[in-house]
Design a protein around this motif. Structure first.
Motif, PDB file in Angstrom:
ATOM      1  N   LEU A 143      26.082  73.986  59.911  1.00  0.00           N
ATOM      2  CA  LEU A 143      27.234  73.145  59.543  1.00  0.00           C
ATOM      3  C   LEU A 143      28.530  73.789  60.071  1.00  0.00           C
ATOM      4  O   LEU A 143      28.527  74.977  60.433  1.00  0.00           O
ATOM      5  CB  LEU A 143      27.272  72.984  58.017  1.00  0.00           C
ATOM      6  N   PRO A 144      29.624  73.047  60.086  1.00  0.00           N
ATOM      7  CA  PRO A 144      30.862  73.590  60.666  1.00  0.00           C
ATOM      8  C   PRO A 144      31.382  74.867  60.011  1.00  0.00           C
ATOM      9  O   PRO A 144      32.138  75.614  60.619  1.00  0.00           O
ATOM     10  CB  PRO A 144      31.858  72.434  60.494  1.00  0.00           C
ATOM     11  N   ASP A 145      30.991  75.160  58.773  1.00  0.00           N
ATOM     12  CA  ASP A 145      31.427  76.425  58.165  1.00  0.00           C
ATOM     13  C   ASP A 145      30.436  77.557  58.431  1.00  0.00           C
ATOM     14  O   ASP A 145      30.572  78.652  57.887  1.00  0.00           O
ATOM     15  CB  ASP A 145      31.632  76.257  56.653  1.00  0.00           C
ATOM     16  N   GLY A 146      29.432  77.300  59.261  1.00  0.00           N
ATOM     17  CA  GLY A 146      28.463  78.343  59.611  1.00  0.00           C
ATOM     18  C   GLY A 146      27.263  78.409  58.681  1.00  0.00           C
ATOM     19  O   GLY A 146      26.347  79.197  58.882  1.00  0.00           O
ATOM     20  N   GLU A 147      27.256  77.570  57.656  1.00  0.00           N
ATOM     21  CA  GLU A 147      26.133  77.542  56.699  1.00  0.00           C
ATOM     22  C   GLU A 147      24.881  76.969  57.366  1.00  0.00           C
ATOM     23  O   GLU A 147      24.977  76.042  58.178  1.00  0.00           O
ATOM     24  CB  GLU A 147      26.548  76.648  55.528  1.00  0.00           C
ATOM     25  N   VAL A 148      23.710  77.526  56.986  1.00  0.00           N
ATOM     26  CA  VAL A 148      22.447  76.970  57.515  1.00  0.00           C
ATOM     27  C   VAL A 148      21.980  75.850  56.589  1.00  0.00           C
ATOM     28  O   VAL A 148      21.794  76.053  55.386  1.00  0.00           O
ATOM     29  CB  VAL A 148      21.346  78.052  57.591  1.00  0.00           C
ATOM     30  N   LEU A 149      21.776  74.672  57.158  1.00  0.00           N
ATOM     31  CA  LEU A 149      21.204  73.544  56.408  1.00  0.00           C
ATOM     32  C   LEU A 149      19.711  73.520  56.727  1.00  0.00           C
ATOM     33  O   LEU A 149      19.324  73.424  57.893  1.00  0.00           O
ATOM     34  CB  LEU A 149      21.856  72.239  56.868  1.00  0.00           C
ATOM     35  N   ASP A 150      18.892  73.627  55.680  1.00  0.00           N
ATOM     36  CA  ASP A 150      17.440  73.709  55.896  1.00  0.00           C
ATOM     37  C   ASP A 150      16.783  72.536  55.163  1.00  0.00           C
ATOM     38  O   ASP A 150      16.714  72.522  53.934  1.00  0.00           O
ATOM     39  CB  ASP A 150      16.939  75.060  55.351  1.00  0.00           C
ATOM     40  N   ILE A 151      16.330  71.543  55.906  1.00  0.00           N
ATOM     41  CA  ILE A 151      15.686  70.376  55.279  1.00  0.00           C
ATOM     42  C   ILE A 151      14.183  70.522  55.451  1.00  0.00           C
ATOM     43  O   ILE A 151      13.671  70.505  56.570  1.00  0.00           O
ATOM     44  CB  ILE A 151      16.197  69.064  55.915  1.00  0.00           C
ATOM     45  N   ARG A 152      13.489  70.709  54.341  1.00  0.00           N
ATOM     46  CA  ARG A 152      12.048  70.996  54.396  1.00  0.00           C
ATOM     47  C   ARG A 152      11.266  69.755  54.833  1.00  0.00           C
ATOM     48  O   ARG A 152      11.607  68.625  54.464  1.00  0.00           O
ATOM     49  CB  ARG A 152      11.553  71.472  53.026  1.00  0.00           C
ATOM     50  N   PRO A 153      10.193  69.959  55.594  1.00  0.00           N
ATOM     51  CA  PRO A 153       9.449  68.825  56.161  1.00  0.00           C
ATOM     52  C   PRO A 153       8.479  68.199  55.174  1.00  0.00           C
ATOM     53  O   PRO A 153       7.266  68.366  55.279  1.00  0.00           O
ATOM     54  CB  PRO A 153       8.697  69.473  57.337  1.00  0.00           C
ATOM     55  N   LEU A 154       9.016  67.458  54.228  1.00  0.00           N
ATOM     56  CA  LEU A 154       8.167  66.844  53.192  1.00  0.00           C
ATOM     57  C   LEU A 154       7.895  65.382  53.527  1.00  0.00           C
ATOM     58  O   LEU A 154       8.631  64.764  54.298  1.00  0.00           O
ATOM     59  CB  LEU A 154       8.871  66.981  51.845  1.00  0.00           C
ATOM     60  N   PRO A 155       6.853  64.806  52.907  1.00  0.00           N
ATOM     61  CA  PRO A 155       6.494  63.433  53.266  1.00  0.00           C
ATOM     62  C   PRO A 155       7.625  62.433  52.992  1.00  0.00           C
ATOM     63  O   PRO A 155       8.137  61.804  53.889  1.00  0.00           O
ATOM     64  CB  PRO A 155       5.282  63.128  52.393  1.00  0.00           C
ATOM     65  N   LYS A 156       8.035  62.310  51.753  1.00  0.00           N
ATOM     66  CA  LYS A 156       9.108  61.370  51.385  1.00  0.00           C
ATOM     67  C   LYS A 156       9.823  61.934  50.173  1.00  0.00           C
ATOM     68  O   LYS A 156       9.291  62.801  49.475  1.00  0.00           O
ATOM     69  CB  LYS A 156       8.536  59.990  51.034  1.00  0.00           C
ATOM     70  N   ARG A 157      10.991  61.454  49.881  1.00  0.00           N
ATOM     71  CA  ARG A 157      11.754  61.934  48.720  1.00  0.00           C
ATOM     72  C   ARG A 157      12.460  60.762  48.059  1.00  0.00           C
ATOM     73  O   ARG A 157      12.750  59.757  48.727  1.00  0.00           O
ATOM     74  CB  ARG A 157      12.857  62.897  49.146  1.00  0.00           C
ATOM     75  N   ALA A 158      12.786  60.938  46.770  1.00  0.00           N
ATOM     76  CA  ALA A 158      13.681  60.002  46.081  1.00  0.00           C
ATOM     77  C   ALA A 158      14.682  60.833  45.307  1.00  0.00           C
ATOM     78  O   ALA A 158      14.765  60.773  44.088  1.00  0.00           O
ATOM     79  CB  ALA A 158      12.893  59.093  45.152  1.00  0.00           C
ATOM     80  N   SER A 159      15.413  61.658  46.063  1.00  0.00           N
ATOM     81  CA  SER A 159      16.349  62.579  45.416  1.00  0.00           C
ATOM     82  C   SER A 159      17.748  62.360  45.974  1.00  0.00           C
ATOM     83  O   SER A 159      18.402  63.275  46.440  1.00  0.00           O
ATOM     84  CB  SER A 159      15.879  64.021  45.647  1.00  0.00           C
ATOM     85  N   GLY A 160      18.163  61.107  45.953  1.00  0.00           N
ATOM     86  CA  GLY A 160      19.493  60.783  46.463  1.00  0.00           C
ATOM     87  C   GLY A 160      19.421  60.357  47.920  1.00  0.00           C
ATOM     88  O   GLY A 160      18.348  60.347  48.527  1.00  0.00           O
TER      89      GLY A 160
END
Ligand SMILES: Cc1cc2nc3c(=O)[nH]c(=O)nc-3n(C[C@H](O)[C@H](O)[C@H](O)COP(=O)(O)OP(=O)(O)OC[C@H]3O[C@@H](n4cnc5c(N)ncnc54)[C@H](O)[C@@H]3O)c2cc1C
Length: 516
Positions: free
Chosen positions: A211-228
């Motif tokens: 991200l622009p502030d240097g933070e690592v965004l890590d999105i785990r490879p899961l099948p599907k989600r209903a968390s927003g």
């Protein structure tokens, strides 16, 4: 809306063209005078910080046709990048981004520059973040059918490596040999087999990004989600404006055991579109559906009698388990009969397949033509009218222009119309406004037909003026997200309809006056 777009694009790019000399003088000067090269060298090694003009010139533009037209006259659309940075790991990207933030220097992620909307064009000496050294497959997870790959991997190398293990990722854009895996995701691309495997947003299930502030965004490879709402969906398609993608986890499929090719001659375009609609609404999974208008059919079917009274071609290719392929073939042939199609030899498809990764644009450019392609989406109910209206309006304003289309990405609810427009060789002062007008017709009519301005090429610089028309109130949502995530406007400023940095070329400067 149509008039706004016409004026915006025409004025914008005519204006940029006129100001080229000034920006060429700027090339590299502002940033290299600050000499942050040493700061970045400390992070990624001196050899991975390119400062000389010849190297930076190679990053001045992508394959945006407008930029190629200007290049023919020795002009740049934007500036040179201030520096080219070549990090090797996610951590190095994060360090570079943090340093860029400290120095308040904007940056642009660069895959292989195969984009056709000007997404990597620097507008004010941005740093170019070339991700091609991040080029490894990190994990092949056979049980979950997932592959994790670094974003800079070359597309063809990636697919070849999967094929060698008996898999495919199913994303095969025409630009396979000239693009990166990260570029596919960044642009929300679509491959030639999208009717079976989906677009890239259906294939990518997880990622790492900075991200622009240097933070690592890590999105785990899961099948599907209903968390927003889906953060993944925000990053796939961000075109470097919100995050630098460093790794992707993608679905993979075993290579199909059987294949059947069906080439059809049809009485008209409407019949072909009906066939595509029926196939997708029946829930079939063809690997290829390619429907061609009369002009594109004629160019591919010379000497085949069936096209004499049926001037429109459909190529349908089924694949997978042999029993399923056989069953789907029966259904496709029934649908074909219902629209008065005749099956013919497979030569046109075989020839297309041999050259499926070859572009014809270069040859037209070399001959002085103004060739461009525009891909939009529309619901089935509006598809015929969209084609007819655009064809008629283009013939009116530019009788010498070539206009043709095919439909090779089909869905239950609608279709992508992929159009080729081409102006004959002429003075650029005459050609550029005309080229802008053809874009306005194609894009304005798409919006008027309730369609989307882009199916898989992304929006980059060139489609910025239409982003409000595309998203309506949603564009303000995107602008606020951009401002919140990237308050310094560091990441690819001025693209996707987002504001440019102060003192950079502002492609939207005059837009408000045209809106009145
Ligand atoms: C002949 C030809 C045929 C094409 N055919 C197709 C096709 O069939 N399907 C299709 O979808 N597209 C096609 N394209 C368009 C283009 O190839 C794709 O958009 C491709 O995905 C771009 O990949 P790239 O690595 O070259 O990205 P680039 O052109 O380098 O970058 C494109 C955009 O993505 C951003 N970006 C690149 N990498 C990253 C990253 N790691 N993180 C964040 N942002 C990043 C850049 O900043 C830029 O805004 C074609 C283009 C050409 C020239």
């Amino acid at each position: 809306m149509q008039q706004i777009c016409s004026n915006a694009v025409e004025q914008t790019f005519a204006q940029i063209g006129n100001r080229v000399d000034r920006f060429e003088l700027w090339g590299g000067s502002t940033v290299t005078k600050l000499d942050p090269g040493a700061e970045f060298s400390a992070l990624i090694g001196e050899e991975n910080v390119l400062t000389d003009e010849a190297a930076r010139s190679g990053y001045a533009h992508d394959r945006l046709p407008y930029a190629n037209f200007r290049a023919r006259e020795g002009a740049l659309v934007g500036t040179l990048p201030g520096l080219v940075l070549r990090p090797k790991t996610t951590e190095e990207v994060a360090a570079v981004v943090r340093k860029a933030g400290e120095l308040d220097l904007p940056l642009i992620p660069y895959g292989r520059g195969s984009g056709v909307l000007g997404g990597i064009i620097p507008l004010g000496n941005e740093l170019m973040l070339d991700v091609r050294r991040m080029n490894r497959i990190l994990e092949l997870d056979r049980e979950n059918h997932l592959v994790t790959v670094e974003a800079g991997m070359h597309g063809e190398d990636f697919e070849d490596a999967l094929n060698a293990q008996g898999f495919t990722c199913g994303h095969l854009p025409q630009s396979l040999t000239i693009s990166t895996v990260g570029g596919w995701a960044a642009c929300r691309g679509g491959g030639q087999e999208s009717s079976r495997y989906g677009k890239i947003e259906n294939i990518v299930v997880g990622l790492k990004a900075i991200l622009p502030d240097g933070e690592v965004l890590d999105i785990r490879p899961l099948p599907k989600r209903a968390s927003g709402p889906s953060i993944l969906d925000l990053i796939v398609g961000n075109e470097g404006t919100l995050a630098v993608i460093t790794q992707l986890t993608m679905r993979i499929w075993t290579l199909p055991e059987a294949e059947e090719k069906i080439v059809l001659a049809l009485p008209d375009r409407e019949a072909a579109l009906n066939l595509g609609r029926k196939i997708m609404q029946a829930g079939l999974h063809p690997r290829i559906v390619r429907l061609y208008d009369e002009k594109e059919t004629a160019g591919r079917t010379e000497g085949i009698a069936a096209f004499g009274d049926r001037p429109v071609m459909a190529n349908i290719v089924l694949c997978g388990e042999a029993a399923i392929v056989a069953a789907e073939a029966v259904i496709v042939r029934e649908f074909a009969a219902s629209v008065d199609a005749v099956e013919t030899e497979t030569r046109p498809f075989d020839e297309w397949r041999k050259s499926r990764y070859v572009s014809i644009t270069k040859q037209w450019l070399e001959k002085g033509y103004y060739n461009d392609t525009i891909e939009v989406t529309v619901n089935w109910t509006k598809a015929t009218s969209l084609y007819d209206t655009i064809a008629a309006r283009i013939a009116q304003v530019a009788p010498d222009a070539h206009f043709s289309a095919h439909w090779s990405h089909v869905y239950p609810e609608g279709v992508c119309q992929y159009m080729t427009i081409r102006l004959p060789p002429m003075d650029q002062a005459k050609a550029l406004p005309l080229h802008a007008e053809l874009w306005e017709i194609a894009t304005g009519e798409t919006l008027a037909h309730g369609g989307s301005i882009a199916h898989h090429h992304g929006s980059g610089l060139f489609r910025g003026p239409w982003m409000d028309g595309e998203h309506g109130a949603g564009m303000e949502v995107l602008r606020r997200i951009k401002a919140a995530i990237d308050p310094q406007n560091l990441f690819n400023p001025g693209k996707l309809g987002f504001p440019p940095r102060p003192n950079a070329i502002d492609p939207y400067r005059d837009r408000s006056t045209h809106e009145q």
